[in-house]
Design a protein around this motif. Structure first.
Motif, PDB file in Angstrom:
ATOM      1  N   PRO A  92      47.354  29.708  31.664  1.00 33.30           N
ATOM      2  CA  PRO A  92      45.953  30.116  31.779  1.00 33.30           C
ATOM      3  C   PRO A  92      45.184  29.946  30.486  1.00 33.30           C
ATOM      4  CG  PRO A  92      47.423  32.001  31.811  1.00 33.30           C
ATOM      5  CD  PRO A  92      48.291  30.791  31.861  1.00 33.30           C
ATOM      6  N   GLN A  93      43.876  29.860  30.675  1.00 28.13           N
ATOM      7  CA  GLN A  93      42.994  29.745  29.523  1.00 28.13           C
ATOM      8  C   GLN A  93      42.752  31.122  28.919  1.00 28.13           C
ATOM      9  OE1 GLN A  93      41.966  26.665  28.377  1.00 28.13           O
ATOM     10  NE2 GLN A  93      43.621  26.215  29.793  1.00 28.13           N
ATOM     11  N   ALA A  94      41.859  31.147  27.942  1.00 29.80           N
ATOM     12  CA  ALA A  94      41.569  32.395  27.239  1.00 29.80           C
ATOM     13  C   ALA A  94      41.121  33.488  28.197  1.00 29.80           C
ATOM     14  CB  ALA A  94      40.464  32.147  26.233  1.00 29.80           C
ATOM     15  N   ASN A  95      41.611  34.689  27.959  1.00 31.77           N
ATOM     16  CA  ASN A  95      41.129  35.849  28.698  1.00 31.77           C
ATOM     17  C   ASN A  95      39.652  36.033  28.356  1.00 31.77           C
ATOM     18  OD1 ASN A  95      40.466  38.648  29.154  1.00 31.77           O
ATOM     19  ND2 ASN A  95      42.653  38.904  29.568  1.00 31.77           N
ATOM     20  N   HIS A  96      38.821  36.290  29.380  1.00 35.06           N
ATOM     21  CA  HIS A  96      37.376  36.321  29.137  1.00 35.06           C
ATOM     22  C   HIS A  96      36.952  37.453  28.209  1.00 35.06           C
ATOM     23  CE1 HIS A  96      37.845  39.224  32.363  1.00 35.06           C
ATOM     24  NE2 HIS A  96      36.693  39.722  32.015  1.00 35.06           N
ATOM     25  N   ARG A  97      37.862  38.439  27.997  1.00 33.41           N
ATOM     26  CA  ARG A  97      37.481  39.553  27.109  1.00 33.41           C
ATOM     27  C   ARG A  97      37.621  39.163  25.639  1.00 33.41           C
ATOM     28  NH1 ARG A  97      40.029  42.209  31.313  1.00 33.41           N
ATOM     29  NH2 ARG A  97      42.018  41.894  30.338  1.00 33.41           N
ATOM     30  N   GLN A  98      38.212  38.006  25.391  1.00 30.37           N
ATOM     31  CA  GLN A  98      38.453  37.640  23.994  1.00 30.37           C
ATOM     32  C   GLN A  98      37.874  36.262  23.707  1.00 30.37           C
ATOM     33  OE1 GLN A  98      42.738  38.084  23.654  1.00 30.37           O
ATOM     34  NE2 GLN A  98      42.250  39.944  22.548  1.00 30.37           N
ATOM     35  N   ALA A  99      37.265  36.113  22.568  1.00 30.45           N
ATOM     36  CA  ALA A  99      36.729  34.811  22.194  1.00 30.45           C
ATOM     37  C   ALA A  99      37.884  33.831  21.987  1.00 30.45           C
ATOM     38  CB  ALA A  99      35.902  34.945  20.931  1.00 30.45           C
ATOM     39  N   GLU A 100      38.891  34.243  21.265  1.00 33.44           N
ATOM     40  CA  GLU A 100      40.043  33.407  20.958  1.00 33.44           C
ATOM     41  C   GLU A 100      41.292  34.076  21.506  1.00 33.44           C
ATOM     42  OE1 GLU A 100      40.805  30.695  18.878  1.00 33.44           O
ATOM     43  OE2 GLU A 100      38.693  30.152  18.879  1.00 33.44           O
ATOM     44  N   PRO A 101      42.084  33.401  22.322  1.00 30.58           N
ATOM     45  CA  PRO A 101      43.314  34.054  22.760  1.00 30.58           C
ATOM     46  C   PRO A 101      44.304  34.149  21.605  1.00 30.58           C
ATOM     47  CG  PRO A 101      43.266  31.789  23.535  1.00 30.58           C
ATOM     48  CD  PRO A 101      41.963  32.038  22.815  1.00 30.58           C
ATOM     49  N   PRO A 102      45.102  35.211  21.541  1.00 32.14           N
ATOM     50  CA  PRO A 102      46.097  35.265  20.477  1.00 32.14           C
ATOM     51  C   PRO A 102      47.154  34.171  20.678  1.00 32.14           C
ATOM     52  CG  PRO A 102      46.286  37.179  21.945  1.00 32.14           C
ATOM     53  CD  PRO A 102      45.087  36.399  22.370  1.00 32.14           C
ATOM     54  N   ALA A 103      47.849  33.831  19.607  1.00 33.44           N
ATOM     55  CA  ALA A 103      48.836  32.756  19.678  1.00 33.44           C
ATOM     56  C   ALA A 103      50.042  33.139  20.517  1.00 33.44           C
ATOM     57  CB  ALA A 103      49.280  32.400  18.272  1.00 33.44           C
ATOM     58  N   ARG A 153      40.527  39.026  37.430  1.00 38.24           N
ATOM     59  CA  ARG A 153      40.468  39.278  35.986  1.00 38.24           C
ATOM     60  C   ARG A 153      40.841  38.042  35.172  1.00 38.24           C
ATOM     61  NH1 ARG A 153      41.277  43.651  38.843  1.00 38.24           N
ATOM     62  NH2 ARG A 153      40.432  45.639  38.108  1.00 38.24           N
ATOM     63  N   GLU A 154      40.876  36.901  35.836  1.00 33.91           N
ATOM     64  CA  GLU A 154      41.250  35.642  35.181  1.00 33.91           C
ATOM     65  C   GLU A 154      42.651  35.685  34.593  1.00 33.91           C
ATOM     66  OE1 GLU A 154      38.143  33.902  32.775  1.00 33.91           O
ATOM     67  OE2 GLU A 154      36.629  34.945  33.969  1.00 33.91           O
ATOM     68  N   VAL A 155      43.502  36.425  35.256  1.00 33.33           N
ATOM     69  CA  VAL A 155      44.919  36.474  34.890  1.00 33.33           C
ATOM     70  C   VAL A 155      45.672  35.656  35.940  1.00 33.33           C
ATOM     71  CG1 VAL A 155      46.927  37.989  34.652  1.00 33.33           C
ATOM     72  CG2 VAL A 155      44.685  38.756  33.829  1.00 33.33           C
ATOM     73  N   ALA A 156      46.493  34.707  35.482  1.00 37.48           N
ATOM     74  CA  ALA A 156      47.212  33.848  36.432  1.00 37.48           C
ATOM     75  C   ALA A 156      48.221  34.665  37.231  1.00 37.48           C
ATOM     76  CB  ALA A 156      47.924  32.737  35.673  1.00 37.48           C
ATOM     77  N   PHE A 157      48.328  34.360  38.514  1.00 39.30           N
ATOM     78  CA  PHE A 157      49.268  35.066  39.388  1.00 39.30           C
ATOM     79  C   PHE A 157      50.334  34.075  39.845  1.00 39.30           C
ATOM     80  CE2 PHE A 157      50.697  37.169  43.308  1.00 39.30           C
ATOM     81  CZ  PHE A 157      50.840  38.472  42.861  1.00 39.30           C
ATOM     82  N   ILE A 158      51.562  34.316  39.405  1.00 39.00           N
ATOM     83  CA  ILE A 158      52.657  33.372  39.623  1.00 39.00           C
ATOM     84  C   ILE A 158      53.713  34.054  40.497  1.00 39.00           C
ATOM     85  CG2 ILE A 158      54.552  32.212  38.404  1.00 39.00           C
ATOM     86  CD1 ILE A 158      52.550  31.724  36.148  1.00 39.00           C
ATOM     87  N   LEU A 159      54.225  33.309  41.461  1.00 37.93           N
ATOM     88  CA  LEU A 159      55.253  33.858  42.341  1.00 37.93           C
ATOM     89  C   LEU A 159      56.618  33.377  41.880  1.00 37.93           C
ATOM     90  CD1 LEU A 159      55.895  35.485  44.913  1.00 37.93           C
ATOM     91  CD2 LEU A 159      55.591  33.364  46.221  1.00 37.93           C
ATOM     92  N   VAL A 201      46.419  40.257  28.908  1.00 32.01           N
ATOM     93  CA  VAL A 201      47.566  39.801  29.702  1.00 32.01           C
ATOM     94  C   VAL A 201      47.235  38.398  30.204  1.00 32.01           C
ATOM     95  CG1 VAL A 201      48.951  40.195  31.785  1.00 32.01           C
ATOM     96  CG2 VAL A 201      48.176  42.159  30.432  1.00 32.01           C
ATOM     97  N   ALA A 202      48.149  37.466  29.997  1.00 30.77           N
ATOM     98  CA  ALA A 202      47.888  36.083  30.416  1.00 30.77           C
ATOM     99  C   ALA A 202      48.281  35.838  31.857  1.00 30.77           C
ATOM    100  CB  ALA A 202      48.665  35.128  29.512  1.00 30.77           C
ATOM    101  N   CYS A 203      49.368  36.461  32.273  1.00 27.67           N
ATOM    102  CA  CYS A 203      50.002  36.105  33.549  1.00 27.67           C
ATOM    103  C   CYS A 203      50.629  37.319  34.187  1.00 27.67           C
ATOM    104  CB  CYS A 203      51.225  35.282  33.228  1.00 27.67           C
ATOM    105  SG  CYS A 203      51.225  33.643  33.344  1.00 27.67           S
ATOM    106  N   VAL A 204      50.671  37.327  35.499  1.00 29.11           N
ATOM    107  CA  VAL A 204      51.498  38.283  36.245  1.00 29.11           C
ATOM    108  C   VAL A 204      52.424  37.474  37.135  1.00 29.11           C
ATOM    109  CG1 VAL A 204      51.510  40.063  38.031  1.00 29.11           C
ATOM    110  CG2 VAL A 204      49.749  40.095  36.253  1.00 29.11           C
ATOM    111  N   GLN A 205      53.698  37.766  37.061  1.00 26.07           N
ATOM    112  CA  GLN A 205      54.656  37.137  37.976  1.00 26.07           C
ATOM    113  C   GLN A 205      55.104  38.170  39.002  1.00 26.07           C
ATOM    114  OE1 GLN A 205      59.286  36.209  37.916  1.00 26.07           O
ATOM    115  NE2 GLN A 205      58.243  34.924  36.412  1.00 26.07           N
ATOM    116  N   LEU A 206      54.897  37.848  40.287  1.00 22.30           N
ATOM    117  CA  LEU A 206      55.423  38.699  41.355  1.00 22.30           C
ATOM    118  C   LEU A 206      56.885  38.305  41.565  1.00 22.30           C
ATOM    119  CD1 LEU A 206      54.916  40.832  43.566  1.00 22.30           C
ATOM    120  CD2 LEU A 206      54.370  38.928  45.105  1.00 22.30           C
ATOM    121  N   ARG A 207      57.779  39.234  41.208  1.00 19.58           N
ATOM    122  CA  ARG A 207      59.221  38.964  41.311  1.00 19.58           C
ATOM    123  C   ARG A 207      59.838  40.000  42.235  1.00 19.58           C
ATOM    124  NH1 ARG A 207      63.843  40.862  38.519  1.00 19.58           N
ATOM    125  NH2 ARG A 207      65.552  39.352  38.615  1.00 19.58           N
TER     126      ARG A 207
END
Ligand SMILES: Cc1ncc(COP(=O)(O)OP(=O)(O)O)c(N)n1
Ligand SMILES: Cc1ncsc1CCOP(=O)(O)O
Ligand SMILES: [Mg+2]
Length: 226
Positions: A2-13, A71-77, A42-48
């Motif tokens: 995913p790209q930068a979280n919209h709450r932050q100008a620059e995503p952390p490394a 919330r522009e957080v990627a949802f990965i299965l 949070v960049a991603c959520v994985q449903l496990r």
């Protein structure tokens, strides 16, 4: 990824990758996920979900996927490329005993995220990257109660990978705010956690905040030296 979280100008490394507990009731878990995602970066959520029917997974995706995606957080299965595609997930995570990467890619399509478990293996990771994986996952870095971990990775693997390769790497296994600094400094692009967030004594929001703070401290060079 995913790209930068919209709450932050620059995503952390280095960013957080939340993996859900292996069993959950979607309606009860939804407010916990909401609180976790609203607490910080949070960049991603994985449903496990392990040992669940396809219909249980579909229902969980229908409830939880919008919470992340709004919330522009990627949802990965985890484990199920066909269900990932069917339910509108952003991607799928496959392990070495799951649907092979190339088949998973064919199922989810060229634009979806496909991540591959590589345990402690440079070879698995190079094959996955060469084949086109969006990230490789190494672990377990620390003892974990969440999964029987048969492989053990060390930070030098992250350092080697991140110095050599462009494909992002995820570190997983027993990671907490107290022990993550060496992984962040070694070049992990993402820290994947279960218990450090969902099992945090003050709740998942506190877990996310503690990990965000520990990552920031490690990147700034003020975290634990190791
Ligand atoms: C980010 C991430 N890394 C590793 C795994 C483990 O995948 P796998 O080896 O297929 O084991 P299960 O999770 O399916 O039990 C993961 N899920 N996510
Ligand atoms: C899915 C998975 N793969 C390797 S360790 C692990 C579990 C990670 O959970 P925790 O963060 O609670 O150790
Ligand atoms: Mg798997």
């Amino acid at each position: 990824m995913p790209q930068a979280n919209h709450r932050q100008a620059e995503p952390p490394a280095c960013r957080l990758y939340l993996v859900t507990p292996p069993a959950l009731e979607p309606a009860a878990f939804a407010p916990l996920l909401t609180r976790a995602l609203d607490a910080g970066d949070v960049a991603c959520v994985q449903l496990r979900l392990k040992d669940c029917s396809d219909d249980d997974i579909r229902r969980a995706c229908d409830v939880l996927r919008p919470i992340a995606q709004e919330r522009e957080v990627a949802f990965i299965l985890n484990d199920h490329p066909a269900l990932a595609r069917e339910t509108g997930c952003d991607g799928v995570h496959v392990g070495q005993s799951d649907t092979p990467y190339r088949q998973a890619r064919k199922i989810v399509g060229p634009d979806a995220i496909v991540g591959v478990t590589c345990h402690d293996s440079r070879h698995f990771a190079m094959v996955a990257a060469e084949d086109g994986a969006d990230y490789v996952a190494f672990g377990a870095f620390f003892p974990t109660q969440t999964k029987t971990a048969e492989y053990h990775a060390t930070p030098d693997l992250l350092r080697w990978w991140s110095e050599l390769m462009e494909v992002p790497c995820v570190a997983i296994g027993g990671i907490t705010a107290d022990n993550c600094a060496p992984l962040v400094r070694a070049g992990a692009d993402f820290l994947a956690v279960v218990n450090a967030v969902w099992g945090h004594p003050d709740g998942p929001a506190a877990g996310v905040k503690a990990l965000n703070a520990a990552i920031a401290a490690a990147l700034a060079g003020t975290g634990d030296a190791a």
